[in-house]
Design a protein around this motif. Sequence first.
Motif, short mmCIF file in Angstrom:
data_model
loop_
_atom_site.label_atom_id
_atom_site.label_comp_id
_atom_site.label_asym_id
_atom_site.label_seq_id
_atom_site.Cartn_x
_atom_site.Cartn_y
_atom_site.Cartn_z
N GLY A 91 -10.37 -0.43 -9.39
CA GLY A 91 -9.53 -1.61 -9.46
C GLY A 91 -9.31 -2.03 -10.90
O GLY A 91 -10.22 -1.94 -11.73
N ALA A 92 -8.12 -2.51 -11.20
CA ALA A 92 -7.80 -3.02 -12.53
C ALA A 92 -6.82 -4.17 -12.38
O ALA A 92 -5.88 -4.09 -11.57
N ALA A 93 -7.01 -5.24 -13.14
CA ALA A 93 -6.12 -6.39 -13.04
C ALA A 93 -6.16 -7.22 -14.31
O ALA A 93 -7.14 -7.20 -15.06
N SER A 141 -1.59 -13.25 -11.81
CA SER A 141 -2.37 -12.02 -11.90
C SER A 141 -1.52 -10.84 -11.45
O SER A 141 -0.70 -10.96 -10.54
N ALA A 142 -1.77 -9.69 -12.06
CA ALA A 142 -1.14 -8.44 -11.64
C ALA A 142 -2.17 -7.34 -11.77
O ALA A 142 -3.00 -7.34 -12.69
N GLY A 143 -2.15 -6.40 -10.84
CA GLY A 143 -3.13 -5.33 -10.90
C GLY A 143 -2.91 -4.33 -9.79
O GLY A 143 -1.88 -4.33 -9.12
N LEU A 144 -3.91 -3.49 -9.59
CA LEU A 144 -3.83 -2.48 -8.54
C LEU A 144 -5.23 -2.02 -8.15
O LEU A 144 -6.19 -2.18 -8.89
N GLY A 145 -5.30 -1.48 -6.95
CA GLY A 145 -6.50 -0.82 -6.48
C GLY A 145 -6.15 0.61 -6.10
O GLY A 145 -5.03 0.89 -5.64
N TYR A 146 -7.10 1.51 -6.29
CA TYR A 146 -6.87 2.92 -5.98
C TYR A 146 -8.06 3.46 -5.20
O TYR A 146 -9.22 3.32 -5.64
N SER A 192 0.84 -1.19 0.00
CA SER A 192 0.00 0.00 0.00
C SER A 192 0.88 1.24 0.00
O SER A 192 1.80 1.36 0.81
N LEU A 193 0.61 2.16 -0.94
CA LEU A 193 1.45 3.33 -1.15
C LEU A 193 0.61 4.61 -1.06
O LEU A 193 -0.62 4.57 -1.15
N PHE A 194 1.30 5.73 -0.90
CA PHE A 194 0.66 7.05 -0.93
C PHE A 194 -0.51 7.13 0.05
O PHE A 194 -1.66 7.33 -0.33
N ASP A 195 -0.15 6.95 1.35
CA ASP A 195 -1.15 7.02 2.42
C ASP A 195 -2.28 6.01 2.21
O ASP A 195 -3.47 6.31 2.42
N ASP A 196 -1.90 4.81 1.76
CA ASP A 196 -2.83 3.69 1.57
C ASP A 196 -3.86 3.94 0.47
O ASP A 196 -4.92 3.32 0.44
N ARG A 197 -3.56 4.84 -0.45
CA ARG A 197 -4.48 5.12 -1.55
C ARG A 197 -4.26 4.17 -2.73
O ARG A 197 -5.20 3.85 -3.45
N LEU A 198 -3.02 3.73 -2.95
CA LEU A 198 -2.69 2.91 -4.12
C LEU A 198 -2.16 1.56 -3.65
O LEU A 198 -1.25 1.50 -2.82
#
Length: 303
Positions: free
Chosen positions: A276-278, A261-266, A234-240
């Motif tokens: 979310g995208a993955a 799988s690879a992706g991210l949540g924002y 989790s990065l940027f104050d748990d935003r990303l």
Amino acid sequence: FGLDYTSLYLQSNHRGVSDEDLAASGIVRLFGSLELVGRGTQNTGSLVWKAEHRHSYTDLSPQEFGFDQGYVGLFEPPFSNQGTRLTNLYWRQRLADGRAAILAGMLDVTDFVDVYALASPWTGFMNFAFSTGSAAMFVPNDATFGLAGGTMLADRFYLVGSVANAYTDPTRPFDTVDDFFTQNEYFASAELGWTSGKDRIYLDNAHVTFWYVSESFEAETPGGWGLLFNYSTSLFDDRLMPFIRGGYANDGGTLLQKSVSAGLGYGAMGGRDQLGAAFNWGQPNEDSFGPNLDDQYTFELYY
């Protein structure tokens, strides 16, 4: 305690085997916990429960929709036409000032096996390839009788293990207690993981999970085993939250035998909303579906 109701609607541009191009269903859930021992301390003992009614609005439920479309996988597997059923009913005992816990009773193994922050079908991705086991693990039905435990080994390392019935019917949940001692058909897991801190285990997490399932002649499911991996942070104050995860299965009746799988949540709108995208690459399990299926490529984007 709480009560909620959720609906799901799926539409495809292709009519499947059943000549259907849509599926929809709803779920009502009653859930809660009652803290009976050690209230006000970190070593609490609680009774935890969840009961549901799962019903389809259409002839085809969302759980069946993926296979009907020719896809080896599931979209929102909870959304079936199963009717009244139990999801879990267990005792949770926290120990060592909250650094360890033991669960005993009727469990939902997806609560503690191969978890990360976006694994929940209620708040994260719809496709099962991005959830528990990455579609490369045998997942017992809910309300499976068993025992699970976890503990922090140090400030940043943890261990989680479980053993439970492999084959259960959540609409007849109390049969699982007798089956555990008489059928000898088990699902077992062991997970070693790293986290930046006990309170951030869902946000900053790297783990390797081993699982095993017994063969069942009645369920016509072969035994097997597999390995899973996850790295999410989790990065940027748990935003990303970017992640990479996947698994390998040696039989076991899984959907995929290899999956990555690879992706991210924002966290958008101050974290109130989520994007979310993955992407997933998967190799269908040839022991489950035959040797000549193509690899699958899945992309999901949600808000």
